[in-house]
Design an enzyme around this catalytic site. Structure first.
Site, PDB file in Angstrom:
ATOM      1  N   HIS A 146       0.813  -1.047  -0.036  1.00 40.58           N
ATOM      2  CA  HIS A 146      -0.125  -0.037  -0.039  1.00 40.58           C
ATOM      3  C   HIS A 146       1.062   1.328  -0.087  1.00 40.58           C
ATOM      4  O   HIS A 146       1.232   1.670   1.028  1.00 40.58           O
ATOM      5  CB  HIS A 146      -0.997  -0.019   1.300  1.00 40.58           C
ATOM      6  CG  HIS A 146      -2.152   1.080   1.124  1.00 40.58           C
ATOM      7  ND1 HIS A 146      -3.151   0.946   1.941  1.00 40.58           N
ATOM      8  CD2 HIS A 146      -2.056   2.145   0.670  1.00 40.58           C
ATOM      9  CE1 HIS A 146      -4.105   1.776   1.561  1.00 40.58           C
ATOM     10  NE2 HIS A 146      -3.264   2.811   0.988  1.00 40.58           N
ATOM     11  N   HIS A 205       1.460   5.198  -1.805  1.00 40.00           N
ATOM     12  CA  HIS A 205       1.251   6.348  -2.748  1.00 40.00           C
ATOM     13  C   HIS A 205       2.409   6.859  -3.229  1.00 40.00           C
ATOM     14  O   HIS A 205       3.090   7.700  -2.654  1.00 40.00           O
ATOM     15  CB  HIS A 205       0.144   7.203  -2.091  1.00 40.00           C
ATOM     16  CG  HIS A 205      -1.050   6.703  -1.575  1.00 40.00           C
ATOM     17  ND1 HIS A 205      -2.160   6.655  -2.321  1.00 40.00           N
ATOM     18  CD2 HIS A 205      -1.440   6.017  -0.234  1.00 40.00           C
ATOM     19  CE1 HIS A 205      -3.139   5.910  -1.664  1.00 40.00           C
ATOM     20  NE2 HIS A 205      -2.576   5.534  -0.419  1.00 40.00           N
ATOM     21  N   ARG A 263       2.730   9.071  -5.911  1.00 38.33           N
ATOM     22  CA  ARG A 263       2.430  10.208  -6.507  1.00 38.33           C
ATOM     23  C   ARG A 263       2.954  10.314  -7.951  1.00 38.33           C
ATOM     24  O   ARG A 263       2.822   9.640  -8.930  1.00 38.33           O
ATOM     25  CB  ARG A 263       3.318  11.159  -5.645  1.00 38.33           C
ATOM     26  CG  ARG A 263       2.680  11.089  -4.181  1.00 38.33           C
ATOM     27  CD  ARG A 263       1.564  11.907  -3.611  1.00 38.33           C
ATOM     28  NE  ARG A 263       1.628  11.887  -2.323  1.00 38.33           N
ATOM     29  CZ  ARG A 263       0.095  11.532  -1.647  1.00 38.33           C
ATOM     30  NH1 ARG A 263      -0.605  10.915  -2.633  1.00 38.33           N
ATOM     31  NH2 ARG A 263       0.018  11.461  -0.558  1.00 38.33           N
ATOM     32  N   ASN A 276      -4.735   6.386  -7.105  1.00 37.62           N
ATOM     33  CA  ASN A 276      -5.350   7.705  -6.849  1.00 37.62           C
ATOM     34  C   ASN A 276      -4.315   8.729  -6.784  1.00 37.62           C
ATOM     35  O   ASN A 276      -4.236   9.647  -6.290  1.00 37.62           O
ATOM     36  CB  ASN A 276      -5.783   7.853  -5.594  1.00 37.62           C
ATOM     37  CG  ASN A 276      -5.228   7.693  -4.439  1.00 37.62           C
ATOM     38  OD1 ASN A 276      -4.121   6.976  -4.323  1.00 37.62           O
ATOM     39  ND2 ASN A 276      -5.531   8.570  -3.146  1.00 37.62           N
ATOM     40  N   LYS A 324      -8.380  -1.285  -6.856  1.00 34.91           N
ATOM     41  CA  LYS A 324      -8.407  -0.411  -5.786  1.00 34.91           C
ATOM     42  C   LYS A 324      -9.904   0.083  -5.783  1.00 34.91           C
ATOM     43  O   LYS A 324     -10.629   0.769  -6.806  1.00 34.91           O
ATOM     44  CB  LYS A 324      -7.243   0.707  -5.498  1.00 34.91           C
ATOM     45  CG  LYS A 324      -7.763   1.692  -4.349  1.00 34.91           C
ATOM     46  CD  LYS A 324      -7.254   1.125  -3.243  1.00 34.91           C
ATOM     47  CE  LYS A 324      -7.517   1.813  -1.953  1.00 34.91           C
ATOM     48  NZ  LYS A 324      -6.769   2.913  -1.520  1.00 34.91           N
ATOM     49  N   HIS A 330     -10.578   0.693   0.279  1.00 36.57           N
ATOM     50  CA  HIS A 330     -10.582   1.550   1.540  1.00 36.57           C
ATOM     51  C   HIS A 330     -12.103   1.694   2.118  1.00 36.57           C
ATOM     52  O   HIS A 330     -13.127   2.323   1.332  1.00 36.57           O
ATOM     53  CB  HIS A 330     -10.258   2.975   0.749  1.00 36.57           C
ATOM     54  CG  HIS A 330     -10.050   4.130   1.940  1.00 36.57           C
ATOM     55  ND1 HIS A 330      -9.002   4.914   2.073  1.00 36.57           N
ATOM     56  CD2 HIS A 330     -11.049   4.490   2.852  1.00 36.57           C
ATOM     57  CE1 HIS A 330      -9.125   5.960   3.081  1.00 36.57           C
ATOM     58  NE2 HIS A 330     -10.502   5.761   3.364  1.00 36.57           N
ATOM     59  N   ASP A 336       0.759   2.408   3.742  1.00 34.94           N
ATOM     60  CA  ASP A 336      -0.073   3.342   3.420  1.00 34.94           C
ATOM     61  C   ASP A 336       0.647   4.843   3.123  1.00 34.94           C
ATOM     62  O   ASP A 336       0.312   6.056   3.559  1.00 34.94           O
ATOM     63  CB  ASP A 336      -1.351   3.776   4.096  1.00 34.94           C
ATOM     64  CG  ASP A 336      -2.449   4.599   3.479  1.00 34.94           C
ATOM     65  OD1 ASP A 336      -2.180   4.911   2.404  1.00 34.94           O
ATOM     66  OD2 ASP A 336      -3.392   4.950   4.233  1.00 34.94           O
ATOM     67  N   HIS A 344       3.154  14.025   1.978  1.00 32.96           N
ATOM     68  CA  HIS A 344       2.841  15.586   1.836  1.00 32.96           C
ATOM     69  C   HIS A 344       3.782  16.283   2.241  1.00 32.96           C
ATOM     70  O   HIS A 344       4.499  16.158   3.343  1.00 32.96           O
ATOM     71  CB  HIS A 344       1.466  15.845   2.384  1.00 32.96           C
ATOM     72  CG  HIS A 344       0.223  15.192   1.903  1.00 32.96           C
ATOM     73  ND1 HIS A 344      -0.201  15.386   0.463  1.00 32.96           N
ATOM     74  CD2 HIS A 344      -0.301  14.210   2.335  1.00 32.96           C
ATOM     75  CE1 HIS A 344      -1.070  14.400   0.314  1.00 32.96           C
ATOM     76  NE2 HIS A 344      -1.469  13.825   1.398  1.00 32.96           N
ATOM     77  N   GLY A 364      -2.737  12.271   4.907  1.00 28.36           N
ATOM     78  CA  GLY A 364      -1.704  11.196   4.457  1.00 28.36           C
ATOM     79  C   GLY A 364      -0.347  11.369   5.493  1.00 28.36           C
ATOM     80  O   GLY A 364       0.185  12.303   5.572  1.00 28.36           O
TER      81      GLY A 364
END
Ligand SMILES: [Zn+2]
Length: 443
Positions: free
Chosen positions: A62, A64, A66, A96, A145, A180, A310, A314, A329
């Site tokens: 999991h 992200h 980016r 996402n 997802k 989710h 996860d 940021h 996040g």
């Protein structure tokens, strides 16, 4: 006897469920033999692992990553470097992104970027929307997802119908659906009511708006749909007692349900909110101490299948806005394994259990070929750890572009010191030294 490219010797390796003193012979990126030193084939080189413990390469299902329009937060280079530094050899990336990955075409393009930049192995999920069911059958994804109820304005039944058709499609495509599960409708109502009041709320409000019941209801709905469709679902980031009760019952019923927990839901709670900063805003939010202990209980009982980061970076500048603008996040690639090793050192769980949670089970759930175990014929993905090394977690030393960690200043025992992927050393002595990530294959 066959000749190896190199032998890993001198360490203790995690093999068939236990830690043994043995060596590993590697040829063409594969493990060709696991044996006592005297029985290893001759080799051109030796990798000295004296004093180290060698785990199967850690798999994070999991992440992200980016990239694209969010390179200021993270990209495939920095995310994969952070993974390697955290002892992680394979990451499964979430869709996402901006723009999102909701078509087979977008998926291919995103993987092209990964192929160029990633130093660790990878897979990419395709995101389900209300209108892209046909795209979901692509064989190019590592799974589907599904963010439950992320659209608004529809009747619950209508949305449920969409979810059902997505799950039915996943069965045809032979893919696991990662869910989710938070009831967006419930959350949205509370969010709007709060916003109407116009005051800047304290950070801990996030745990009230996205309360445990919103998660439990969504998990219950996902399980019901899995039962109706026979779809294989994986519940992302479980964080509450209520969700876990639903999952235990589903497992008892023999449903195809697995789940993960994140390190921040194991090692942080609502008590950690800073009165002024929204840094710890994350979805699902940090929970009460009672939910944290329920997560630990479920982990120890084997109800939780894996731990996944996860990782959702940021930069602090983005995080330090007001409640309404601060994005949710937390980064986690470089702290997951150390926190788990620290727990082993604190006798909270066994090293064998950690290997199940972050190596073997992730590979099993997503049917990753030749990953997750130290075994003849498997990829030579190895995570070398100094189990007793004590160190202080410092975000400014991390490879993630966001440059901070929710675990700042924590002193932990256990550190990944060398990461090998398909026989190539990718991370060593604090630096990324090479590596060329490859897409995972499926069984
Ligand atoms: Zn996520």
């Amino acid at each position: 006897m066959a000749k190896a490219d190199f032998n890993v010797q001198g360490g203790r390796i995690f093999y068939k469920g236990e830690l043994i003193e043995a060596g590993i012979a590697v040829q063409d990126g594969k493990i060709i033999k696991v044996a006592k030193s005297a029985s290893l084939p001759t080799a051109g080189e030796t990798v000295n692992a004296k004093g180290l413990v060698i785990l199967p390469g850690v798999i994070d299902v999991h992440v992200h990553v980016r990239d694209m329009s969010q390179k200021t937060k993270e990209d495939w280079t920095t995310a994969s470097h952070a993974a390697a530094a955290g002892g992680i050899t394979t990451i499964l990336a979430m869709p996402n992104t901006s723009p999102p990955i909701t078509t087979a075409r977008a998926l291919k393009q995103y993987k092209t970027i990964a192929r160029k930049k990633s130093v660790v192995d990878y897979g990419v999920f395709i995101g389900a929307t209300e209108t892209n069911t046909r795209e979901l059958t692509t064989s190019e994804s590592c799974g589907i997802k599904l963010a439950m109820g992320s659209t608004t304005g529809n009747l619950l039944v209508e949305k449920t119908e969409k979810m059902r058709s997505i799950l039915e499609t996943s069965v045809k495509a032979g893919k696991t659906v990662v869910v989710h599960a938070e009831d967006e409708e419930m959350i949205k109502k509370r969010f709007l009511a709060l916003k109407k009041r116009g005051r800047e709320p304290p950070p801990k409000i996030h745990s009230v708006i996205r309360d445990p019941e919103a998660a439990r209801i969504a998990v219950s709905r996902a399980i019901r749909l899995s039962k109706q469709t026979n779809a294989k679902i994986h519940i992302a980031h479980v964080s509450t007692r209520g969700e876990l009760i639903e999952i235990v019952n589903a497992k008892k019923d023999g449903l195809l349900v697995s789940c993960e927990v994140t390190p921040h839901h194991l090692f942080l709670s609502e008590k950690d909110y800073d009165a002024k900063s929204h840094k710890l805003k994350v979805n699902p939010p940090l929970r009460s101490r009672s939910d944290v202990s329920a997560a630990w209980g479920a982990l120890l009982e084997g109800i939780i299948d894996c731990v996944a980061t996860d990782h959702a970076p940021h930069v602090l500048e983005d995080k330090e806005q007001d409640y309404w603008s601060s994005p949710s996040g937390l980064p986690g690639l470089e702290t997951m394994l150390p926190l788990m090793l620290d727990s082993v050192n604190k006798s909270m769980l066994s090293l064998a259990h950690v290997a199940d949670l972050v190596c073997t089970n992730p590979a099993k759930i997503f049917r990753l070929k030749n990953k997750g175990k130290i075994m003849e014929g498997f990829d030579a993905d190895l995570t070398f750890v100094d189990l007793k090394r004590e160190w202080k977690i410092r975000g400014d030393e991390f490879k993630t572009r966001c440059g901070w960690t929710p675990f700042e200043g924590r002193i932990v025992s256990g550190k990944p010191v060398k990461t090998m992927i398909r026989g190539a050393i990718v991370f060593e002595d604090g630096d990324v030294v090479g590596g060329r990530g490859r897409e995972v294959q499926f069984k």
